[in-house]
Design an enzyme around this catalytic site. Structure first.
Site, PDB file in Angstrom:
ATOM      1  N   GLU A  95       0.838  -1.297  -0.263  1.00 49.60           N
ATOM      2  CA  GLU A  95       0.032   0.043   0.152  1.00 49.60           C
ATOM      3  C   GLU A  95       0.862   1.274  -0.064  1.00 49.60           C
ATOM      4  O   GLU A  95       1.933   1.320   0.620  1.00 49.60           O
ATOM      5  CB  GLU A  95      -1.056  -0.103   1.237  1.00 49.60           C
ATOM      6  N   CYS A 108       3.257   8.412   0.942  1.00 48.38           N
ATOM      7  CA  CYS A 108       3.679   7.998   1.901  1.00 48.38           C
ATOM      8  C   CYS A 108       3.820   6.439   1.395  1.00 48.38           C
ATOM      9  O   CYS A 108       3.082   6.140   0.915  1.00 48.38           O
ATOM     10  CB  CYS A 108       2.685   7.753   3.069  1.00 48.38           C
ATOM     11  N   CYS A 115       6.079  -6.185   8.128  1.00 50.73           N
ATOM     12  CA  CYS A 115       7.313  -5.685   8.902  1.00 50.73           C
ATOM     13  C   CYS A 115       7.830  -6.638   9.964  1.00 50.73           C
ATOM     14  O   CYS A 115       6.852  -7.199  10.674  1.00 50.73           O
ATOM     15  CB  CYS A 115       6.932  -4.455   9.673  1.00 50.73           C
ATOM     16  N   CYS A 119       6.089  -3.477  16.444  1.00 50.05           N
ATOM     17  CA  CYS A 119       5.611  -2.641  17.266  1.00 50.05           C
ATOM     18  C   CYS A 119       4.254  -2.714  17.700  1.00 50.05           C
ATOM     19  O   CYS A 119       3.312  -2.974  16.739  1.00 50.05           O
ATOM     20  CB  CYS A 119       5.839  -1.071  16.714  1.00 50.05           C
ATOM     21  N   CYS A 122       0.995  -0.978  15.866  1.00 51.72           N
ATOM     22  CA  CYS A 122       1.111  -0.540  14.558  1.00 51.72           C
ATOM     23  C   CYS A 122       0.343  -1.792  13.839  1.00 51.72           C
ATOM     24  O   CYS A 122       0.975  -3.006  14.209  1.00 51.72           O
ATOM     25  CB  CYS A 122       2.622  -0.517  14.018  1.00 51.72           C
ATOM     26  N   CYS A 344      -1.758   6.610   9.952  1.00 53.98           N
ATOM     27  CA  CYS A 344      -0.551   5.926  10.136  1.00 53.98           C
ATOM     28  C   CYS A 344      -0.763   4.544  10.923  1.00 53.98           C
ATOM     29  O   CYS A 344      -1.487   4.368  11.783  1.00 53.98           O
ATOM     30  CB  CYS A 344      -0.118   6.955  11.228  1.00 53.98           C
TER      31      CYS A 344
END
Ligand code: SAH
Length: 353
Positions: A95, A108, A115, A119, A122, A344
């Site tokens: 994305e 962005c 990932c 975290c 996230c 975010c």
């Protein structure tokens, strides 16, 4: 995709020169192709109209321009934010997000499928890690979104989508070399920001690369005990080590560091956090972006992720005011596009999980 053909998209000017000399072509051809790919945003050799028909055929026989396909666009109903979904050659989904704000149009982009950092706040972390994106796949997010938004033009690029850019150092570095080349995007280095959770030796490498792009550090807490809980990578690289490397980055590049700080209720929004941020910001040329937390509860996380709550807006405003009173440069970021999960930390795609 024909896997035997070398993909030209993602190659720097020097790499293109080498590649073309390998098939017996003159070096100057490289700048023509560079310009067509990264400035004119063509998606086929056919469109490179100042090259002879024979040469275009030769390029077609030897090389490919294809990296990402099947673009779908999702428009936010409440803001002008658009989320782009792309498919990779191995049928993964990634994305990118376009965020218009006045004259500024920010792209962005993602650097990895998923990932590895995990975290706790996230959504991308929840889908796990699949692989690094190639420089071509990173650059293609710029090219393909640029083709979708005319007459608007991308004015800023932030490496804040899926993935940790500095754990895909080669892909990130090569894409930065292309973006900062004056013959491609035309964007100044100051309009390009790499965001990292903090990989110290790579921060040093990026500082020494001479690219001088802006660096953002996802800080979220000035205390190791708390950062360890919400960002497991902190157990490997402590805040002390990070502070030394970002100071080095700032000195080498003569840029200010941006700290990103997502407001988590009861975790990093206390008075002692204000004190610690003030101390940090006074010791390094920097500013801080305060980001309201976008809930990831819809992804049904477990552990600490399930317990995280956003700080109320009233406290965020108070927190921001307190920092400003202490002469800290603060930006309070809007939540953009949360209705399409483009805000975010909301970038994650079910198909990949
Ligand atoms: N791995 C890189 C880039 C991706 S994160 C990094 O850590 O910087 C981009 C930004 O979004 C970071 O500041 C990150 O901390 C923030 N973010 C992640 N999840 C969020 C959420 N749920 N709500 C608000 N901000 C979030």
């Amino acid at each position: 995709m024909n896997s035997k053909k070398k993909i030209l998209k993602g190659l720097s000017l020097e790499e293109l020169q080498e590649t073309l000399t390998e098939i017996g072509e003159k070096k100057f051809r490289a700048s023509q192709i560079f310009n067509w790919m990264y400035n004119k945003h063509v998606t086929s050799f056919e469109q490179m109209s100042n090259l002879s028909k024979d040469f275009r055929q030769k390029l077609n026989d030897n090389f490919s321009l294809l990296t990402l396909t099947n673009v779908t666009v999702n428009q936010s109903k409440t803001t002008k934010t658009q989320k782009f979904l792309f498919e990779t050659y191995d049928i993964r989904k990634i994305e990118s997000v376009i965020i218009p704000d006045g004259d500024r149009i920010t792209l962005c982009l993602s650097t990895q499928v998923g990932c590895p950092l995990d975290c706790k706040f996230c959504a991308t972390g929840l889908m796990g890690y699949k692989r690094n994106l190639s420089a071509g796949e990173i650059v293609d997010q710029y090219i393909l979104t640029s083709l979708e938004i005319p007459p608007q033009k991308i004015t800023n690029i932030v490496y804040m989508g899926m993935g940790e850019p500095l754990l895909n150092y080669q892909g990130t570095l090569n894409s930065l070399k292309i973006f900062t080349d004056e013959k491609s995007t035309g964007l100044s280095r100051q309009k390009i920001t790499v965001s990292t959770a903090g990989i110290p030796h790579r921060i040093v490498d990026l500082a020494d690369s001479g690219l001088r792009v802006k660096l953002a550090l996802s800080l979220h807490s000035c205390f190791d005990e708390i950062r360890n809980q919400i960002m497991p990578i902190n157990e490997k690289y402590s805040l002390k080590e990070l502070k030394e490397t970002i100071r080095y980055y700032s000195e080498q590049t003569k840029t200010r560091i941006t700290f990103e700080y997502t407001m988590l209720k009861g975790i990093n929004d206390r008075d002692e956090d204000i004190k610690a941020i003030t101390k940090l910001c006074r010791s390094i040329p920097s500013k801080i972006n305060i980001i309201p937390f976008n809930s990831i509860k819809h992804m049904a996380p477990d552990g600490i992720s399930a317990e995280l709550e956003p700080t109320e807006m009233e406290r965020i405003n108070q927190f921001t005011d307190e920092l400003r009173k202490k002469n800290v440069t603060v930006m309070l970021r809007d939540t953009q596009g949360d209705d399409i999960a483009a805000a975010c930390g909301q970038l994650a795609i079910k198909e990949n999980v």
